[in-house]
Design a protein around this motif. Structure first.
Motif, short mmCIF file in Angstrom:
data_model
loop_
_atom_site.label_atom_id
_atom_site.label_comp_id
_atom_site.label_asym_id
_atom_site.label_seq_id
_atom_site.Cartn_x
_atom_site.Cartn_y
_atom_site.Cartn_z
N MET A 180 59.05 -1.46 4.54
CA MET A 180 60.28 -1.38 5.17
C MET A 180 60.16 -1.93 6.53
N THR A 181 59.08 -2.64 6.84
CA THR A 181 58.89 -3.14 8.10
C THR A 181 59.27 -4.60 8.14
N ALA A 182 59.74 -5.45 7.22
CA ALA A 182 60.00 -6.66 7.31
C ALA A 182 61.25 -6.96 6.36
N GLY A 183 62.13 -8.06 6.71
CA GLY A 183 62.95 -8.52 5.74
C GLY A 183 64.35 -7.67 5.99
N SER A 184 65.29 -7.97 5.19
CA SER A 184 66.53 -7.50 5.67
C SER A 184 66.65 -5.91 5.68
N PRO A 185 67.08 -5.36 6.68
CA PRO A 185 67.35 -3.86 7.04
C PRO A 185 68.29 -3.28 5.93
N THR A 186 69.38 -4.07 5.58
CA THR A 186 70.17 -3.44 4.46
C THR A 186 69.89 -3.56 3.29
N ARG A 187 69.02 -4.59 2.85
CA ARG A 187 68.38 -4.57 1.42
C ARG A 187 67.24 -3.50 1.26
N ASP A 188 66.38 -3.41 2.51
CA ASP A 188 65.59 -2.26 2.47
C ASP A 188 66.02 -0.97 2.20
N ILE A 189 67.13 -0.55 3.02
CA ILE A 189 67.62 0.69 3.13
C ILE A 189 68.42 1.09 1.83
N ILE A 190 69.23 -0.12 1.11
CA ILE A 190 69.80 0.17 -0.04
C ILE A 190 68.85 0.38 -1.13
N ARG A 191 67.70 -0.59 -1.24
CA ARG A 191 66.75 -0.35 -2.37
C ARG A 191 66.01 1.09 -2.25
N PHE A 192 65.66 1.41 -1.07
CA PHE A 192 65.17 2.85 -1.16
C PHE A 192 65.98 3.80 -1.27
N ALA A 193 67.17 3.78 -0.67
CA ALA A 193 68.44 4.87 -0.94
C ALA A 193 68.95 5.07 -2.28
N VAL A 194 69.07 3.97 -2.92
CA VAL A 194 69.81 4.12 -4.40
C VAL A 194 68.94 5.01 -5.42
N PRO A 195 67.58 4.85 -5.41
CA PRO A 195 67.09 5.89 -6.57
C PRO A 195 67.28 7.36 -5.94
N LEU A 196 67.31 7.37 -4.46
CA LEU A 196 67.38 8.93 -3.82
C LEU A 196 68.77 9.53 -4.20
N VAL A 197 69.90 8.69 -4.05
CA VAL A 197 71.06 8.94 -4.21
C VAL A 197 71.30 9.32 -5.77
N CYS A 198 70.77 8.61 -6.66
CA CYS A 198 70.78 8.78 -7.85
C CYS A 198 70.18 10.09 -8.38
N GLY A 199 69.09 10.38 -7.95
CA GLY A 199 68.24 11.65 -8.02
C GLY A 199 69.16 12.78 -7.67
N TYR A 200 69.76 12.66 -6.42
CA TYR A 200 70.31 13.69 -5.97
C TYR A 200 71.81 13.99 -6.58
N ILE A 201 72.41 13.12 -6.98
CA ILE A 201 73.47 12.95 -7.99
C ILE A 201 73.28 13.72 -9.28
N LEU A 202 72.03 13.29 -9.67
CA LEU A 202 71.65 14.02 -11.02
C LEU A 202 71.28 15.47 -10.58
N GLN A 203 70.73 15.99 -9.59
CA GLN A 203 70.62 17.23 -9.04
C GLN A 203 72.10 18.06 -8.84
#
Length: 443
Positions: free
Chosen positions: A1-24
């Motif tokens: 997460m130290t290179a490239g688009s911050p928006t893309r990095d955050i979304i790519r990292f957050a989407v599995p987290l969000v989906c996991g917590y939605i499941l919870q």
């Protein structure tokens, strides 16, 4: 997460987290829906009567585990893999001690805790059974959050999500088995949660052993290190205490709500289940920011921190627009998942709570982005102070607004707390960013 688009990095990292917590949250909703539909409204109230207490205890455990993962992420960003593994070994040791102490204390104090929050007498027995089973599951909860935090610290948020999918399915199936078929009532809810948490912890451990050798300490890296333990506690304890301090205000608010009667306890329980389903997105964008900022400060890329904060705020505003389109017209229908349509008082009060909170979601988004960013930068003590602001605000609401406005005052408990936290976090983040820029420029 130290290179490239911050928006893309955050979304790519957050989407599995969000989906996991939605499941919870979905299986928590299913828990409540099954209890409300197949047991009784009283049992539904019993499951929710101690939710703020659960937030205090589990929030401390989960916050401490998240804090323990921050030095791991920073060492990974700096490519110091030896230190990273030593941090892992010491974090496991500290977490085991915390799990033992928290489990013994909470199980011993279960009944006094329920009396402290004014649990109505007619639901006290069920609430006690449910709460003590949740406390007994603390070691499994800590194990999962610690191991998942290690995996995420390396930038991999997908694998813990897959494990949550499996454990959520297990939890739902066990709910039907224990509650619908075996008629275990609230005991079934607690037992299903405990077993599913154990499954998710086991899956994380197996994955680390098989696939992530970089996280597995060698024989010379497992010794207790006082300096590293102090660093871990310096990150973990403030994060854990931040959740606990925040929860003190939530306990006072829930105590004031419990005193209003079983109808309002049930309404609060139903609305909180659905609210967490929506707000977990903000929470997990924040979790993504903790890893993002941790890796970038480890790599000395301070400029990317500001870019990441702006990107994260844009994401939260887009999501807020989606929540308005869902909550405002359909709040009553959502509440009918938990109780029969004839329970009009419960449905109308729960829907009111959802709509009042919804208008303040941008304030919550700003709170989570800034709080977790500050934690990721290694200043967990500062983020803890925002929890103090939340606590004071909720205490004020419970002492003055709830007696004056009744359940409407309860509805404003979270929004007032979110605003109070942001009043502290906004200038704090601005000053901290300037400090870090000067520090890196001088290095």
């Amino acid at each position: 997460m130290t290179a490239g688009s911050p928006t893309r990095d955050i979304i790519r990292f957050a989407v599995p987290l969000v989906c996991g917590y939605i499941l919870q949250q979905m299986y928590l909703i299913i828990d409540a829906a099954i209890v409300g539909r197949f047991v009784s409204v009283g049992a539904l109230a019993a499951v929710g009567a101690s939710s703020s207490v659960m937030f205090l205890i589990m929030g401390f455990c989960n916050g401490a585990c998240s804090g323990f993962a921050i030095p791991v992420a920073q060492a990974f960003g700096a490519r110091d893999f030896g230190s990273m593994r030593r941090y892992v070994a010491n974090a496991v040791r500290l977490s085991a001690v915390i799990a033992l102490i928290m489990t013994v204390l909470t199980c011993a104090l279960c009944a006094p805790i329920l009396r402290m929050v004014n649990t109505p007498a007619e639901i006290f027995s069920d609430a006690y059974v449910f709460l003590i089973m949740q406390f007994a599951a603390i070691p499994f909860t800590i194990a999962y959050n610690l191991l998942a935090g290690f995996i995420r610290a390396l930038g991999n948020s997908k694998q813990p999500f897959y494990f949550l999918i499996f454990s959520s399915i297990v939890n739902i199936l066990l709910d039907f088995l224990f509650i619908v078929f075996m008629r275990l009532g609230v005991e079934g809810v607690g037992l299903a949660t405990m077993l599913s948490q154990g499954v998710s912890a086991y899956l994380c451990l197996s994955y680390i052993r098989r696939r992530l050798d970089a996280l597995t300490p060698g024989p010379g890296e497992r010794a207790y290190d006082r300096r590293m333990a102090a660093t871990l506690l310096g990150n973990g304890l403030p994060m854990g205490l931040q959740f606990s301090i925040t929860a003190v205000g939530s306990i006072m608010l829930q105590s004031a709500n419990n005193a209003l009667g079983t109808v309002y306890v049930a309404a609060f329980t139903a609305s909180m289940r659905v609210k967490y389903l929506f707000t977990c997105v903000f929470e997990n964008i924040g979790v993504a920011m903790a890893t993002y900022c941790g890796q970038n400060i480890g790599a000395r890329k301070v400029g990317r921190v500001a870019l990441g904060v702006r990107s994260a705020m844009k994401i939260t505003l887009v999501y807020f627009a989606l929540t308005v389109a869902l909550i405002m017209p359909f709040a009553e229908e959502m509440m009918m998942l938990f109780v029969d349509a004839s329970e009009t008082d419960i449905i109308s009060n729960a829907a009111l709570y959802m709509r009042v909170s919804n208008w303040f979601y941008p304030v919550l988004g700003l709170l989570t982005v800034l709080r977790y960013s500050i934690q990721g930068l290694g200043y967990s003590g500062l983020s803890m102070l925002s929890g103090v602001m939340e606590m004071l605000a909720r205490c004020g609401v419970s002492l003055w607004l709830v007696p004056a406005l009744g359940f409407l005052g309860v509805c404003y408990g979270d929004p007032v707390a979110w605003v109070a936290a942001d009043v502290f976090l906004v200038p704090c983040m601005a000053l901290l960013y300037r400090h870090l820029r000067r520090k890196c420029a001088a290095a």
